[in-house]
Design a protein around this motif. Structure first.
Motif, PDB file in Angstrom:
ATOM      1  N   ARG A 160       0.710  -1.114   0.124  1.00 41.31           N
ATOM      2  CA  ARG A 160       0.079   0.055   0.048  1.00 41.31           C
ATOM      3  C   ARG A 160       0.826   1.180  -0.037  1.00 41.31           C
ATOM      4  O   ARG A 160       0.524   2.324  -0.458  1.00 41.31           O
ATOM      5  CB  ARG A 160      -0.970  -0.026   1.180  1.00 41.31           C
ATOM      6  CG  ARG A 160      -1.966   0.974   1.269  1.00 41.31           C
ATOM      7  CD  ARG A 160      -3.250   0.969   2.528  1.00 41.31           C
ATOM      8  NE  ARG A 160      -2.345   1.004   3.508  1.00 41.31           N
ATOM      9  CZ  ARG A 160      -2.417  -0.098   4.401  1.00 41.31           C
ATOM     10  NH1 ARG A 160      -2.657  -1.179   4.106  1.00 41.31           N
ATOM     11  NH2 ARG A 160      -1.786   0.024   5.726  1.00 41.31           N
ATOM     12  N   ASN A 161       2.105   1.119   0.563  1.00 41.79           N
ATOM     13  CA  ASN A 161       2.882   2.499   0.654  1.00 41.79           C
ATOM     14  C   ASN A 161       4.197   2.624  -0.057  1.00 41.79           C
ATOM     15  O   ASN A 161       4.504   3.588  -0.181  1.00 41.79           O
ATOM     16  CB  ASN A 161       3.210   2.562   2.314  1.00 41.79           C
ATOM     17  CG  ASN A 161       2.050   2.829   3.158  1.00 41.79           C
ATOM     18  OD1 ASN A 161       1.566   3.855   3.288  1.00 41.79           O
ATOM     19  ND2 ASN A 161       1.342   1.837   3.775  1.00 41.79           N
ATOM     20  N   LEU A 162       4.688   1.560  -0.311  1.00 43.60           N
ATOM     21  CA  LEU A 162       6.057   1.515  -1.350  1.00 43.60           C
ATOM     22  C   LEU A 162       5.477   1.850  -2.917  1.00 43.60           C
ATOM     23  O   LEU A 162       4.878   1.019  -3.429  1.00 43.60           O
ATOM     24  CB  LEU A 162       6.806   0.382  -0.974  1.00 43.60           C
ATOM     25  CG  LEU A 162       7.171   0.310   0.634  1.00 43.60           C
ATOM     26  CD1 LEU A 162       8.152  -0.966   0.606  1.00 43.60           C
ATOM     27  CD2 LEU A 162       7.933   1.524   1.214  1.00 43.60           C
ATOM     28  N   CYS A 163       6.629   2.290  -3.344  1.00 44.20           N
ATOM     29  CA  CYS A 163       6.678   2.507  -5.055  1.00 44.20           C
ATOM     30  C   CYS A 163       8.070   2.667  -5.696  1.00 44.20           C
ATOM     31  O   CYS A 163       8.982   2.608  -4.705  1.00 44.20           O
ATOM     32  CB  CYS A 163       5.826   3.941  -5.335  1.00 44.20           C
ATOM     33  SG  CYS A 163       6.374   5.311  -4.785  1.00 44.20           S
ATOM     34  N   GLU A 164       8.007   2.753  -7.059  1.00 40.75           N
ATOM     35  CA  GLU A 164       9.197   2.379  -7.486  1.00 40.75           C
ATOM     36  C   GLU A 164      10.045   3.579  -7.629  1.00 40.75           C
ATOM     37  O   GLU A 164      11.269   3.543  -8.065  1.00 40.75           O
ATOM     38  CB  GLU A 164       8.979   2.044  -8.993  1.00 40.75           C
ATOM     39  CG  GLU A 164       8.389   2.859  -9.779  1.00 40.75           C
ATOM     40  CD  GLU A 164       8.279   2.744 -11.454  1.00 40.75           C
ATOM     41  OE1 GLU A 164       7.750   3.493 -12.106  1.00 40.75           O
ATOM     42  OE2 GLU A 164       8.783   1.642 -11.415  1.00 40.75           O
ATOM     43  N   THR A 165       9.688   4.775  -6.968  1.00 41.26           N
ATOM     44  CA  THR A 165      10.442   5.988  -6.645  1.00 41.26           C
ATOM     45  C   THR A 165      11.237   5.847  -5.234  1.00 41.26           C
ATOM     46  O   THR A 165      11.681   7.092  -4.903  1.00 41.26           O
ATOM     47  CB  THR A 165       9.513   7.108  -6.726  1.00 41.26           C
ATOM     48  OG1 THR A 165       8.511   7.174  -5.980  1.00 41.26           O
ATOM     49  CG2 THR A 165       9.151   7.180  -8.088  1.00 41.26           C
TER      50      THR A 165
END
Length: 416
Positions: free
Chosen positions: A52-57
């Motif tokens: 829910r909170n992590l992304c590729e940036t």
């Protein structure tokens, strides 16, 4: 393991401080401003939180603990960059009087932003599983040693002599009048437990034997076992510690990783060599020291090396460490360059493969006889030899002819 390349610039730097029941996660931007304030997350809810909170940036750093690899596997596909930090090295870099979970997260993030995180190699799943099996075997050995020492202590305290039947003879212990009924009860249970431990260890050794000839580890394991002093257990211990040999650009890097390299104090005109660093994987040091002692007993070349260094140092422990270090250099050459043992003749290699075949069960030998398996192992090493008979320790030894082994391999569906 699939590698996910970074496709977008990093905007957040996130640290995950791992505990048994929860993790503390927090994130900053490049200006070291909190944009994801540290918060506790129950371990059971971490996977959901990460999705829910992590992304590729995001760039994420995790500190090494027992369960770090499961968390790394959850995080790594979701983010642009993920690293695992060496816990001991982090403490040396960021030693502080104030020690709180929030401060730990802050220090990790600052190291990540500065790109000076002391990273550890992330082992793929087969390496993790092999390390787990080796670790389990070591626990069995240590537990068995506790019971054996206890029985030896009873012999000593009652002035008894070790019987010909051995330490595990229930009947002999039952006949000893000096030993009280309560002690006999303990002895009976300890012997039963020790027998069970030995059974479990034999099962683990059987599995290690299968792994040493399997698709994942077979080629490297056989190459290691050509070296004197290295059998199945030691070979698999070395491979579990090393993983991919190609991550060590030369033998010196492998020696440093093992902790067998000497520490150095070099300042001005003063140059002092210290004791070995012991900074690497301890199971690799154990395996190499054990292999060195065996190599000294069975190989004229390594015996000569040991005597040379013993004459210079006058201490057995120091001389054997030097032999272990040199043997580890041979390990690097054998694995990275796929070489054969330059200090062994064809007959010595043939005998070593016979010793290996004798140590393996029928199932592990995949239906091959002792003589066929020894020839098969030489073929896997790429050793082209017509030797089928030689003398070792005044006893004639035999290998199966190549044609016989090839025919049997075709029947069993094996490849060299």
């Amino acid at each position: 393991m699939k590698i996910y390349p970074r496709t977008r610039p990093i905007q957040r730097y996130i640290a995950v401080d791992i505990h048994k029941e929860y993790v503390l996660a927090g994130g900053m931007n490049a200006s070291q401003e909190w944009i994801l304030p540290p918060r506790k997350i129950e371990m059971s809810k971490f996977k959901e939180w990460a999705k829910r909170n992590l992304c590729e940036t995001d760039a994420v750093v995790l500190e090494t603990t027992t369960n770090v690899w499961d968390l790394y596997d959850m995080v790594q596909p979701l983010v642009g960059h993920a690293v695992v930090a060496h816990a001991g090295a982090v403490r040396q870099i960021a030693e502080a009087r104030v020690k709180t979970d929030k401060e730990d997260v802050k220090r990790l993030i600052r190291l990540l932003i500065a790109d000076i995180v002391p990273e550890v190699w992330v082992p793929p799943q087969p390496v993790r599983e092999l390390r787990g099996l080796i670790s389990y075997r070591q626990r069995l050995v240590k537990t068995g040693a506790v019971f054996r020492n206890r029985l030896q202590s009873l012999l000593h305290s009652h002035n008894l002599v070790l019987p010909e039947e051995g330490l595990l003879s229930q009947e002999w212990w039952a006949r000893q009048e000096k030993i009280s009924p309560l002690e006999k009860l303990q002895i009976s249970q300890e012997i039963a437990l020790l027998e069970q431990i030995e059974k479990h260890k034999a099962e683990v050794d059987q599995e290690l034997g299968k792994q040493s000839l399997g698709e994942t580890w077979g080629r490297d394991a056989v190459r290691l076992m050509q070296l004197p002093g290295i059998g199945v257990v030691i070979a698999m211990t070395i491979l579990s510690a090393i993983g991919d040999i190609h991550r060590f650009e030369d033998a010196n890097h492998l020696v440093g990783y093992s902790g067998l390299g000497a520490g150095v104090h070099d300042s001005g005109q003063e140059h002092i060599e210290k004791r070995i660093t012991k900074s690497g994987r301890k199971e690799l040091r154990w395996a190499m020291i054990e292999a060195a002692w065996r190599a000294v007993r069975m190989s004229p070349y390594w015996k000569e090396q040991y005597e040379k260094f013993f004459h210079r140092m006058r201490r057995e422990s120091q001389a054997i460490v030097v032999v272990a270090r040199k043997l580890l250099v041979a390990v690097w050459h054998v694995l990275s360059k796929e070489e054969t043992d330059i200090h062994a003749s064809e007959e010595e290699l043939a005998y070593k493969m016979l010793l290996l075949s004798w140590s393996l069960s029928v199932d592990v030998r995949m239906g091959l006889t002792y003589k066929q398996f020894a020839k098969y192992a030489l073929m896997k090493l790429g050793v082209e030899t017509d030797i089928t008979r030689f003398v070792r320790r005044n006893v004639p030894r035999r290998l199966a002819p190549r044609e016989e082994v090839l025919a049997r391999m075709a029947e069993l569906g094996l490849t060299a």
